[in-house]
Enzyme design. Sequence first.
Site, PDB file in Angstrom:
ATOM      1  N   HIS A  17       0.839  -1.206   0.000  1.00  0.00           N
ATOM      2  CA  HIS A  17       0.000   0.000   0.000  1.00  0.00           C
ATOM      3  C   HIS A  17       0.878   1.262   0.000  1.00  0.00           C
ATOM      4  O   HIS A  17       0.607   2.212  -0.742  1.00  0.00           O
ATOM      5  CB  HIS A  17      -0.887   0.050   1.254  1.00  0.00           C
ATOM      6  CG  HIS A  17      -1.927  -1.027   1.355  1.00  0.00           C
ATOM      7  ND1 HIS A  17      -2.080  -1.821   2.464  1.00  0.00           N
ATOM      8  CD2 HIS A  17      -2.885  -1.439   0.481  1.00  0.00           C
ATOM      9  CE1 HIS A  17      -3.078  -2.668   2.282  1.00  0.00           C
ATOM     10  NE2 HIS A  17      -3.587  -2.473   1.081  1.00  0.00           N
ATOM     11  N   LYS A  41     -18.887  -4.161   7.381  1.00  0.00           N
ATOM     12  CA  LYS A  41     -17.761  -4.995   6.958  1.00  0.00           C
ATOM     13  C   LYS A  41     -16.843  -5.204   8.153  1.00  0.00           C
ATOM     14  O   LYS A  41     -16.267  -4.255   8.684  1.00  0.00           O
ATOM     15  CB  LYS A  41     -17.011  -4.318   5.812  1.00  0.00           C
ATOM     16  CG  LYS A  41     -15.989  -5.246   5.177  1.00  0.00           C
ATOM     17  CD  LYS A  41     -15.332  -4.627   3.963  1.00  0.00           C
ATOM     18  CE  LYS A  41     -14.163  -5.484   3.522  1.00  0.00           C
ATOM     19  NZ  LYS A  41     -13.327  -4.832   2.543  1.00  0.00           N
ATOM     20  N   ARG A  90      -2.553  -6.573  -8.233  1.00  0.00           N
ATOM     21  CA  ARG A  90      -1.490  -7.555  -8.052  1.00  0.00           C
ATOM     22  C   ARG A  90      -1.631  -8.616  -9.132  1.00  0.00           C
ATOM     23  O   ARG A  90      -1.089  -8.510 -10.203  1.00  0.00           O
ATOM     24  CB  ARG A  90      -1.559  -8.177  -6.648  1.00  0.00           C
ATOM     25  CG  ARG A  90      -1.005  -7.276  -5.572  1.00  0.00           C
ATOM     26  CD  ARG A  90      -1.549  -7.641  -4.227  1.00  0.00           C
ATOM     27  NE  ARG A  90      -2.996  -7.451  -4.188  1.00  0.00           N
ATOM     28  CZ  ARG A  90      -3.729  -7.550  -3.105  1.00  0.00           C
ATOM     29  NH1 ARG A  90      -3.177  -7.892  -1.966  1.00  0.00           N
ATOM     30  NH2 ARG A  90      -5.024  -7.330  -3.140  1.00  0.00           N
ATOM     31  N   SER A 128      -2.932  -7.775   3.092  1.00  0.00           N
ATOM     32  CA  SER A 128      -3.178  -7.562   4.532  1.00  0.00           C
ATOM     33  C   SER A 128      -3.531  -8.879   5.207  1.00  0.00           C
ATOM     34  O   SER A 128      -3.084  -9.151   6.331  1.00  0.00           O
ATOM     35  CB  SER A 128      -4.330  -6.576   4.722  1.00  0.00           C
ATOM     36  OG  SER A 128      -4.012  -5.329   4.164  1.00  0.00           O
TER      37      SER A 128
END
Length: 161
Positions: A17, A41, A90, A128
């Site tokens: 990030h 969430k 990615r 993450s």
Amino acid sequence: MKIAVYPGSFDPVTNGHVDIIERAASIFGKVYVAVIENPEKKANFDFATRMRMIKGAARHFRNVRVESFKGLLIDYAKKRKARAIIRGLRAVSDFEYEFQMAQTNRKMCPNIETIFFMTDSRYAYLSSSLVRQISKLGGPVRGMVPDNVLNELKQKENDGK
Ligand code: ADP
């Protein structure tokens, strides 16, 4: 001055990030890193901790500001007068979701572009959730996250014991 927003959950922020933030900040006059504050969430780190971690990690960028947002991303982006939404890519596995989101946001707001940064090969594997798993199992995460996040991860593991 061209303004961009870089939204995410940053749960926690990783060096992948930070690399995107740095590259976006070298192109745009101002970058708002926008941490999603979404009670539905479920995040691993609570909102205040996620904010603290990414604020610490982005402190040295002069034209970057870390904020939070609730609700629709495009509403937040419009409020900040942003021309672009920044996202990172990615693997191909990121593409489908990102493509759908970009198309949806474009439909709702055609004059804000979603711009994708290809991950640097150093961080192509990094996420993450991977960091959380390694840390939970007591593995080494140095080099994957900024130093201030290392301390937070350690703290979380100690609290969990
Ligand atoms: P979200 O929950 O919105 O997907 P994340 O915090 O996981 O948010 O990620 C924010 C953005 O950063 C996403 O576009 C994601 O693809 C990108 N990203 C995450 N990790 C990396 C990495 N290692 N390299 C490049 N981009 C990344």
